[in-house]
Design a protein around this motif. Structure first.
Motif, mmCIF file in Angstrom:
data_model
loop_
_atom_site.group_PDB
_atom_site.id
_atom_site.type_symbol
_atom_site.label_atom_id
_atom_site.label_comp_id
_atom_site.label_asym_id
_atom_site.label_seq_id
_atom_site.Cartn_x
_atom_site.Cartn_y
_atom_site.Cartn_z
ATOM 1 N N PRO A 1 0.820 -1.225 0.000
ATOM 2 C CA PRO A 1 0.000 0.000 0.000
ATOM 3 C C PRO A 1 0.850 1.271 0.000
ATOM 4 O O PRO A 1 0.531 2.244 -0.689
ATOM 5 C CB PRO A 1 -0.825 -0.108 1.282
ATOM 6 C CG PRO A 1 -0.836 -1.559 1.612
ATOM 7 C CD PRO A 1 0.483 -2.096 1.115
ATOM 8 N N TRP A 2 1.945 1.265 0.756
ATOM 9 C CA TRP A 2 2.832 2.426 0.798
ATOM 10 C C TRP A 2 3.459 2.667 -0.569
ATOM 11 O O TRP A 2 3.541 3.805 -1.034
ATOM 12 C CB TRP A 2 3.901 2.201 1.868
ATOM 13 C CG TRP A 2 4.906 3.296 1.942
ATOM 14 C CD1 TRP A 2 4.741 4.535 2.496
ATOM 15 C CD2 TRP A 2 6.238 3.265 1.433
ATOM 16 N NE1 TRP A 2 5.907 5.265 2.374
ATOM 17 C CE2 TRP A 2 6.836 4.510 1.721
ATOM 18 C CE3 TRP A 2 6.993 2.303 0.771
ATOM 19 C CZ2 TRP A 2 8.139 4.814 1.371
ATOM 20 C CZ3 TRP A 2 8.290 2.608 0.429
ATOM 21 C CH2 TRP A 2 8.849 3.848 0.723
ATOM 22 N N GLN B 1 3.879 5.605 -5.718
ATOM 23 C CA GLN B 1 3.785 5.616 -7.179
ATOM 24 C C GLN B 1 2.707 6.594 -7.644
ATOM 25 O O GLN B 1 2.894 7.328 -8.617
ATOM 26 C CB GLN B 1 3.499 4.210 -7.707
ATOM 27 C CG GLN B 1 4.677 3.289 -7.580
ATOM 28 C CD GLN B 1 4.332 1.848 -7.928
ATOM 29 O OE1 GLN B 1 3.177 1.477 -7.991
ATOM 30 N NE2 GLN B 1 5.358 1.037 -8.141
ATOM 31 N N TRP B 2 1.578 6.608 -6.957
ATOM 32 C CA TRP B 2 0.492 7.532 -7.303
ATOM 33 C C TRP B 2 0.965 8.974 -7.165
ATOM 34 O O TRP B 2 0.731 9.801 -8.045
ATOM 35 C CB TRP B 2 -0.716 7.264 -6.398
ATOM 36 C CG TRP B 2 -1.891 8.124 -6.701
ATOM 37 C CD1 TRP B 2 -2.825 7.954 -7.677
ATOM 38 C CD2 TRP B 2 -2.253 9.331 -6.018
ATOM 39 N NE1 TRP B 2 -3.747 8.960 -7.645
ATOM 40 C CE2 TRP B 2 -3.420 9.823 -6.629
ATOM 41 C CE3 TRP B 2 -1.709 10.029 -4.947
ATOM 42 C CZ2 TRP B 2 -4.049 10.994 -6.209
ATOM 43 C CZ3 TRP B 2 -2.340 11.187 -4.522
ATOM 44 C CH2 TRP B 2 -3.495 11.658 -5.161
ATOM 45 N N THR C 1 2.719 14.049 -9.654
ATOM 46 C CA THR C 1 3.728 15.107 -9.731
ATOM 47 C C THR C 1 4.207 15.269 -11.169
ATOM 48 O O THR C 1 4.329 16.397 -11.666
ATOM 49 C CB THR C 1 4.909 14.789 -8.796
ATOM 50 O OG1 THR C 1 4.419 14.680 -7.466
ATOM 51 C CG2 THR C 1 5.972 15.860 -8.863
ATOM 52 N N ARG C 2 4.451 14.137 -11.853
ATOM 53 C CA ARG C 2 4.882 14.207 -13.262
ATOM 54 C C ARG C 2 3.802 14.832 -14.135
ATOM 55 O O ARG C 2 4.104 15.664 -14.989
ATOM 56 C CB ARG C 2 5.227 12.805 -13.771
ATOM 57 C CG ARG C 2 6.605 12.361 -13.394
ATOM 58 C CD ARG C 2 6.975 11.064 -14.108
ATOM 59 N NE ARG C 2 7.522 10.176 -13.114
ATOM 60 C CZ ARG C 2 7.044 9.003 -12.759
ATOM 61 N NH1 ARG C 2 6.013 8.490 -13.361
ATOM 62 N NH2 ARG C 2 7.597 8.297 -11.817
ATOM 63 N N GLN C 3 2.563 14.415 -13.928
ATOM 64 C CA GLN C 3 1.469 14.946 -14.728
ATOM 65 C C GLN C 3 1.295 16.438 -14.476
ATOM 66 O O GLN C 3 1.084 17.218 -15.411
ATOM 67 C CB GLN C 3 0.165 14.207 -14.427
ATOM 68 C CG GLN C 3 0.142 12.804 -14.977
ATOM 69 C CD GLN C 3 -1.093 12.033 -14.540
ATOM 70 O OE1 GLN C 3 -1.780 12.415 -13.594
ATOM 71 N NE2 GLN C 3 -1.365 10.942 -15.228
ATOM 72 N N GLU C 4 1.402 16.843 -13.230
ATOM 73 C CA GLU C 4 1.276 18.251 -12.883
ATOM 74 C C GLU C 4 2.377 19.063 -13.553
ATOM 75 O O GLU C 4 2.132 20.146 -14.086
ATOM 76 C CB GLU C 4 1.355 18.401 -11.358
ATOM 77 C CG GLU C 4 1.111 19.804 -10.869
ATOM 78 C CD GLU C 4 1.161 19.868 -9.359
ATOM 79 O OE1 GLU C 4 1.951 20.693 -8.843
ATOM 80 O OE2 GLU C 4 0.432 19.102 -8.708
#
Length: 111
Positions: free
Chosen positions: A85-86, A91-92, A97-100
């Motif tokens: 889960p961590w 990864q999310w 951050t990359r998309q932003e």
């Protein structure tokens, strides 16, 4: 009957102890401790590779080694269950951050 195991089995005992500590660190979310213990495990595995190549074990020693390997695998599965889960959250966050950054670059006027 001598209950002292040879160095090869003692190495598995040490690795099993480290894996137990890693399992506890993962269960309590102590990620820095988990990483430090993982490095110690890697060092122990290197030592074990050399020792295993040179050793021959008696039946009771092989049985103990097998039991330790099964415990190590169970601890590894538990560690993965606790870290998954961590890792997914990490990864999310990285994807977002990359998309932003891409959106900002696309819509920021060049100077």
């Amino acid at each position: 009957m001598d209950l002292t195991f040879p160095a090869a089995v003692q190495n598995y005992e040490a690795l099993s102890s480290l894996m137990g500590l890693m399992r506890e660190a993962a269960a309590s979310g102590q990620w820095d401790q988990l990483v430090a213990l993982e490095k110690k495990c890697q060092e122990r595995v290197q030592i074990m590779r050399q020792a295993d190549a040179r050793s021959s074990l008696e039946e009771s020693e092989r049985a103990r080694k097998k039991a330790l390997i099964l415990k190590i695998l169970a601890d590894d599965a538990s560690i993965r269950q606790n870290t998954q889960p961590w890792m997914e959250k990490l990864q999310w966050a990285l994807r977002n951050t990359r998309q932003e950054r891409k959106v900002r670059q696309a819509y920021t006027p060049s100077r």
